[in-house]
Design a protein around this motif. Structure first.
Motif, PDB file in Angstrom:
ATOM      1  N   THR A  58       0.838  -1.188   0.000  1.00 11.63           N
ATOM      2  CA  THR A  58       0.000   0.000   0.000  1.00 11.63           C
ATOM      3  C   THR A  58       0.875   1.241   0.000  1.00 11.63           C
ATOM      4  N   VAL A  59       0.359   2.294  -0.602  1.00 12.85           N
ATOM      5  CA  VAL A  59       1.102   3.532  -0.817  1.00 12.85           C
ATOM      6  C   VAL A  59       0.501   4.647   0.035  1.00 12.85           C
ATOM      7  N   LEU A  60       1.382   5.460   0.601  1.00 13.59           N
ATOM      8  CA  LEU A  60       0.997   6.644   1.353  1.00 13.59           C
ATOM      9  C   LEU A  60       1.887   7.790   0.900  1.00 13.59           C
ATOM     10  N   VAL A  61       1.279   8.931   0.569  1.00 14.46           N
ATOM     11  CA  VAL A  61       2.025  10.139   0.252  1.00 14.46           C
ATOM     12  C   VAL A  61       1.774  11.126   1.384  1.00 14.46           C
ATOM     13  N   GLU A  62       2.874  11.662   1.933  1.00 12.04           N
ATOM     14  CA  GLU A  62       2.785  12.637   3.014  1.00 12.04           C
ATOM     15  C   GLU A  62       3.487  13.920   2.591  1.00 12.04           C
ATOM     16  N   ALA A  63       3.062  15.049   3.153  1.00  8.30           N
ATOM     17  CA  ALA A  63       3.664  16.338   2.826  1.00  8.30           C
ATOM     18  C   ALA A  63       3.802  17.182   4.078  1.00  8.30           C
ATOM     19  N   SER A  64       4.765  18.118   4.026  1.00 11.65           N
ATOM     20  CA  SER A  64       5.038  18.992   5.149  1.00 11.65           C
ATOM     21  C   SER A  64       5.684  20.276   4.645  1.00 11.65           C
ATOM     22  N   ASP A  65       5.632  21.313   5.460  1.00 16.63           N
ATOM     23  CA  ASP A  65       6.377  22.531   5.167  1.00 16.63           C
ATOM     24  C   ASP A  65       7.758  22.502   5.805  1.00 16.63           C
ATOM     25  N   ALA A  66       8.066  21.457   6.579  1.00 17.18           N
ATOM     26  CA  ALA A  66       9.341  21.351   7.274  1.00 17.18           C
ATOM     27  C   ALA A  66      10.269  20.374   6.558  1.00 17.18           C
ATOM     28  N   ALA A  67      11.530  20.743   6.423  1.00 17.60           N
ATOM     29  CA  ALA A  67      12.511  19.913   5.724  1.00 17.60           C
ATOM     30  C   ALA A  67      12.690  18.541   6.373  1.00 17.60           C
ATOM     31  N   ASN A  68      12.446  18.438   7.668  1.00 17.73           N
ATOM     32  CA  ASN A  68      12.568  17.155   8.361  1.00 17.73           C
ATOM     33  C   ASN A  68      11.234  16.412   8.455  1.00 17.73           C
ATOM     34  N   MET A  69      10.230  16.914   7.742  1.00 14.64           N
ATOM     35  CA  MET A  69       8.883  16.338   7.688  1.00 14.64           C
ATOM     36  C   MET A  69       8.152  16.439   9.028  1.00 14.64           C
ATOM     37  N   GLY A  71       5.505  17.421  11.521  1.00 13.94           N
ATOM     38  CA  GLY A  71       4.103  17.745  11.282  1.00 13.94           C
ATOM     39  C   GLY A  71       3.570  17.205   9.966  1.00 13.94           C
ATOM     40  N   ALA A  72       4.238  16.208   9.410  1.00 19.04           N
ATOM     41  CA  ALA A  72       3.795  15.641   8.133  1.00 19.04           C
ATOM     42  C   ALA A  72       2.362  15.145   8.231  1.00 19.04           C
ATOM     43  N   GLU A  73       1.631  15.348   7.155  1.00 18.57           N
ATOM     44  CA  GLU A  73       0.246  14.892   7.076  1.00 18.57           C
ATOM     45  C   GLU A  73       0.049  14.078   5.812  1.00 18.57           C
ATOM     46  N   ALA A  74      -0.834  13.098   5.901  1.00 17.56           N
ATOM     47  CA  ALA A  74      -1.203  12.359   4.698  1.00 17.56           C
ATOM     48  C   ALA A  74      -1.809  13.341   3.705  1.00 17.56           C
ATOM     49  N   VAL A  75      -1.423  13.232   2.458  1.00 20.37           N
ATOM     50  CA  VAL A  75      -1.922  14.136   1.430  1.00 20.37           C
ATOM     51  C   VAL A  75      -3.379  13.780   1.131  1.00 20.37           C
ATOM     52  N   PRO A  76      -4.276  14.785   1.149  1.00 22.48           N
ATOM     53  CA  PRO A  76      -5.674  14.501   0.809  1.00 22.48           C
ATOM     54  C   PRO A  76      -5.810  14.098  -0.668  1.00 22.48           C
ATOM     55  N   ASP A  77      -6.803  13.290  -0.954  1.00 25.76           N
ATOM     56  CA  ASP A  77      -7.012  12.781  -2.313  1.00 25.76           C
ATOM     57  C   ASP A  77      -7.081  13.884  -3.356  1.00 25.76           C
ATOM     58  N   LYS A  78      -7.659  15.052  -3.006  1.00 27.22           N
ATOM     59  CA  LYS A  78      -7.810  16.136  -3.986  1.00 27.22           C
ATOM     60  C   LYS A  78      -6.465  16.725  -4.400  1.00 27.22           C
ATOM     61  N   GLY A 104      -0.238  19.372  -4.383  1.00 26.36           N
ATOM     62  CA  GLY A 104      -0.501  20.206  -3.213  1.00 26.36           C
ATOM     63  C   GLY A 104       0.518  21.328  -3.072  1.00 26.36           C
ATOM     64  N   GLY A 105       0.325  22.140  -2.055  1.00 25.36           N
ATOM     65  CA  GLY A 105       1.154  23.318  -1.861  1.00 25.36           C
ATOM     66  C   GLY A 105       2.294  23.167  -0.875  1.00 25.36           C
ATOM     67  N   LYS A 106       2.466  22.015  -0.255  1.00 24.02           N
ATOM     68  CA  LYS A 106       3.561  21.820   0.696  1.00 24.02           C
ATOM     69  C   LYS A 106       4.874  21.628  -0.064  1.00 24.02           C
ATOM     70  N   ARG A 107       5.950  22.085   0.537  1.00 17.49           N
ATOM     71  CA  ARG A 107       7.250  22.039  -0.147  1.00 17.49           C
ATOM     72  C   ARG A 107       7.899  20.662  -0.102  1.00 17.49           C
ATOM     73  N   TYR A 108       7.721  19.918   0.968  1.00 11.54           N
ATOM     74  CA  TYR A 108       8.426  18.643   1.147  1.00 11.54           C
ATOM     75  C   TYR A 108       7.436  17.491   1.092  1.00 11.54           C
TER      76      TYR A 108
END
Length: 143
Positions: A58-69, A71-78, A104-108
């Motif tokens: 199974t695949v999970l994509v996560e995104a964060s505004d922090a270089a070390n991830m 506060g990373a959150e699972a990316v919403p489907d949209k 999405g708009g997160k950098r990392y």
């Protein structure tokens, strides 16, 4: 640049390096991908042999505004192109490829591929393909 030139408008980044087969359910966790300077990101997965007769990945994509991830959150489907389910693999997918895009708009961004029911061997690698550069052409070889 030629109008059919894709090479100068993409930047491949190592996500999951080719390695010895995974023989348990330990997740494959990608490098953290910095999208600065690019407007698009697609993860490209390449499976080798998947030896277990009931294994799934199974695949999970996560995104964060922090270089070390942090506060990373699972990316919403949209914010995905394709679905995490479409990017997943099973025992029947030997030597297949998959892709999933992030808009999405997160950098990392990070990709995690988690095996289940794996008591055999799974070979997996992934590339993060950055596209739509703010400054083209992109370097070749990539840096």
């Amino acid at each position: 640049m030629a109008t059919r030139d894709l090479c100068h408008n993409i930047h491949p980044v190592r996500a999951i390096s080719p390695a010895a087969a995974r023989t348990d359910n330990t997740p494959f966790v990608s490098e953290i991908v910095d999208t600065k300077g690019y407007e698009s990101l697609t993860f490209l997965l390449a499976a080798g042999d998947i030896a277990d007769a009931d294994a799934t990945l199974t695949v999970l994509v996560e995104a964060s505004d922090a270089a070390n991830m942090a506060g990373a959150e699972a990316v919403p489907d949209k914010e995905l192109i394709g679905t995490e389910a479409q990017a997943g693999l099973s025992f029947a997918d030997d030597n297949k490829t998959r892709k999933i895009g992030y808009v999405g708009g997160k950098r990392y961004v990070r990709l995690t591929v988690t095996p289940a029911n794996n008591t055999g061997n799974i070979f997996l690698a992934a590339i993060a393909l950055l596209g739509h550069p703010r400054n083209a052409p992109t370097p070749n070889p990539p840096v």
